[in-house]
Design an enzyme around this catalytic site. Structure first.
Site, PDB file in Angstrom:
ATOM      1  N   GLY A  23      13.913  51.072 -39.586  1.00 57.65           N
ATOM      2  CA  GLY A  23      13.131  50.811 -38.381  1.00 57.65           C
ATOM      3  C   GLY A  23      11.982  49.871 -38.677  1.00 57.65           C
ATOM      4  N   ARG A  24      11.408  49.303 -37.612  1.00 61.94           N
ATOM      5  CA  ARG A  24      10.292  48.369 -37.764  1.00 61.94           C
ATOM      6  C   ARG A  24       9.185  48.677 -36.775  1.00 61.94           C
ATOM      7  NH1 ARG A  24      11.213  43.920 -40.859  1.00 61.94           N
ATOM      8  NH2 ARG A  24      13.385  43.512 -41.472  1.00 61.94           N
ATOM      9  N   GLY A  25       7.947  48.371 -37.161  1.00 63.97           N
ATOM     10  CA  GLY A  25       6.796  48.485 -36.276  1.00 63.97           C
ATOM     11  C   GLY A  25       5.959  47.231 -36.379  1.00 63.97           C
ATOM     12  N   HIS A  26       4.741  47.282 -35.825  1.00 65.54           N
ATOM     13  CA  HIS A  26       3.876  46.104 -35.846  1.00 65.54           C
ATOM     14  C   HIS A  26       3.460  45.724 -37.261  1.00 65.54           C
ATOM     15  CE1 HIS A  26       3.656  45.897 -31.538  1.00 65.54           C
ATOM     16  NE2 HIS A  26       3.204  47.142 -31.441  1.00 65.54           N
ATOM     17  N   PHE A  27       3.084  46.708 -38.054  1.00 68.64           N
ATOM     18  CA  PHE A  27       2.577  46.439 -39.394  1.00 68.64           C
ATOM     19  C   PHE A  27       3.431  47.065 -40.486  1.00 68.64           C
ATOM     20  CE2 PHE A  27      -1.075  47.063 -36.470  1.00 68.64           C
ATOM     21  CZ  PHE A  27      -1.480  45.734 -36.391  1.00 68.64           C
ATOM     22  N   ALA A  28       4.499  47.730 -40.098  1.00 69.34           N
ATOM     23  CA  ALA A  28       5.247  48.503 -41.078  1.00 69.34           C
ATOM     24  C   ALA A  28       6.750  48.372 -40.864  1.00 69.34           C
ATOM     25  CB  ALA A  28       4.850  49.983 -41.001  1.00 69.34           C
ATOM     26  N   VAL A  29       7.469  48.627 -41.937  1.00 67.02           N
ATOM     27  CA  VAL A  29       8.918  48.715 -41.876  1.00 67.02           C
ATOM     28  C   VAL A  29       9.317  49.991 -42.611  1.00 67.02           C
ATOM     29  CG1 VAL A  29       9.166  47.321 -43.972  1.00 67.02           C
ATOM     30  CG2 VAL A  29      11.104  47.544 -42.414  1.00 67.02           C
ATOM     31  N   VAL A  30      10.295  50.701 -42.080  1.00 64.47           N
ATOM     32  CA  VAL A  30      10.764  51.924 -42.717  1.00 64.47           C
ATOM     33  C   VAL A  30      12.115  51.640 -43.370  1.00 64.47           C
ATOM     34  CG1 VAL A  30      11.426  54.338 -42.400  1.00 64.47           C
ATOM     35  CG2 VAL A  30       9.561  53.366 -41.044  1.00 64.47           C
ATOM     36  N   ASP A 139       1.058  61.255 -30.094  1.00 62.85           N
ATOM     37  CA  ASP A 139       2.178  60.342 -29.824  1.00 62.85           C
ATOM     38  C   ASP A 139       3.486  61.122 -29.828  1.00 62.85           C
ATOM     39  OD1 ASP A 139       3.325  57.894 -29.187  1.00 62.85           O
ATOM     40  OD2 ASP A 139       3.559  57.274 -31.281  1.00 62.85           O
TER      41      ASP A 139
END
Length: 345
Positions: A23-30, A139
């Site tokens: 998965g991906r986010g604004h500042f991070a990737v999993v 959240d």
């Protein structure tokens, strides 16, 4: 120990081999990863610190602090934190069954109430534990509930918006996802921390039994209006008890919302085990015995990796396991904590 450690492409500090992106986010990737000594799979949240503004950095530190505090069978475990010059790696317990949002989307019209009860009771159990530690998630949504099929449980994850709170004192940070956020957060008002999680629990329960969010319109403006008016329609196949519980959580006035104690004692949840994870016959942390060859190989790799010298590793364990002495057993995964200020990335 940290002086000669280096991060190479696809490997973290010599301990984890990175694999595919989950998965991906604004500042991070999993990413999926494997521990190089045990082969155990973990999820690694890779945060690019160079892209963090002060607010995002604050959220990150809160996430780490809160996850270190929250040790519960229905919360994804934070195994370790590896800090480098430009990256922060959060080594997390890996779910094997996907997230709850994908599960809901596969069931048109929602899950059966009996199945929904089992999942929802576990989420409530986890949030109740968090609130007792004065940690609010902020959240809560199906995407942040992960299935662990081998353990037969669901677990909360992603504490990126979590925070500590003091009972009786309000918070004022607006955060979360629109469709799941309480009205007072969307208004930018100061708010009672536990109450915003209760609202989100109501949205999650609605989604579990109905198959869709209660407030999901064509655009954000319309969705916001529906949330503020607290207008939603429950399909006719939902039981009265379930509708009653949803209604007690989706209250416009946070003071009128059900407490966690009232939710846990509600008639709809009676007879449901809220924490099957605590009754597992096998430990949450898996173990496997190693052959003599594997035992020797791992000790050699630990020595070469600079973890410790051979004498220190074998001090409490015989170098050669025998039938009389059980072989060295490693938990899932080996838990080390590092801070590499001089690591090249």
């Amino acid at each position: 120990m940290a002086g000669h450690k280096r991060h190479h492409d696809g490997k973290i500090a010599g301990l984890y081999d990175l694999d595919k992106t989950l998965g991906r986010g604004h500042f991070a990737v999993v990413k999926l990863a494997r521990h190089v000594f045990t082969g155990e799979k973990v999820a690694v949240k890779v945060i690019d610190k160079t892209k963090l503004d002060p607010v995002a950095r604050g959220h990150l530190f809160q996430e780490v602090r809160c996850m270190k505090m929250v040790q519960h069978p229905n919360v994804v475990r934070l195994y370790e934190v590896i800090d480098t010059a430009t990256k922060l790696y959060l080594i997390l317990e890996l779910g094997d069954g996907g997230d709850m949002y994908d599960c809901i989307m596969k069931h048109e019209g929602g899950l059966t109430e009996e199945v929904a009860k089992c999942y929802f009771a576990q989420i409530v159990h986890a949030i109740s534990y968090c609130h007792r530690l004065h940690v609010v998630h902020r959240d809560l949504k199906p995407e942040n509930v992960v299935f662990f099929e081998k353990q037969g449980v669901v677990k909360l994850t992603d504490f990126g918006f979590s925070n500590r709170f003091q009972p009786g004192k309000k918070l004022n940070t607006s955060c979360g996802s629109l469709a799941y956020s309480a009205p007072e957060i969307l208004l930018g008002d100061e708010y009672d921390a536990p109450a915003v999680d209760i609202w989100s629990l109501g949205v999650i329960l609605f989604m579990l039994v109905c198959g869709q969010p209660p407030f999901q319109e064509a655009n954000d403006s319309e969705t916001l209006t529906m949330i503020m008016d607290c207008k939603y329609t429950v399909p006719p196949h939902i039981s009265r008890a379930c509708i009653d519980l949803i209604g007690h959580m989706l209250q416009r006035d946070p003071k009128k919302r059900a407490t966690l104690e009232q939710i846990e004692s509600h008639q709809w949840l009676q007879g449901v085990d809220p924490s099957p994870a605590t009754k597992l016959s096998t430990p949450l942390v898996s173990h496997r015995s190693l052959s003599e060859e594997e035992h020797g190989s791992i000790i050699q790799r630990m020595v070469l990796g600079g973890i410790a010298d051979r004498d220190a590793i074998t001090e409490a364990q015989p170098a050669t396991p025998s039938a009389a002495t059980p072989p060295l057993i490693f938990p899932q995964p080996l838990l080390f904590c590092f801070h590499f200020s001089d690591v090249t990335t």
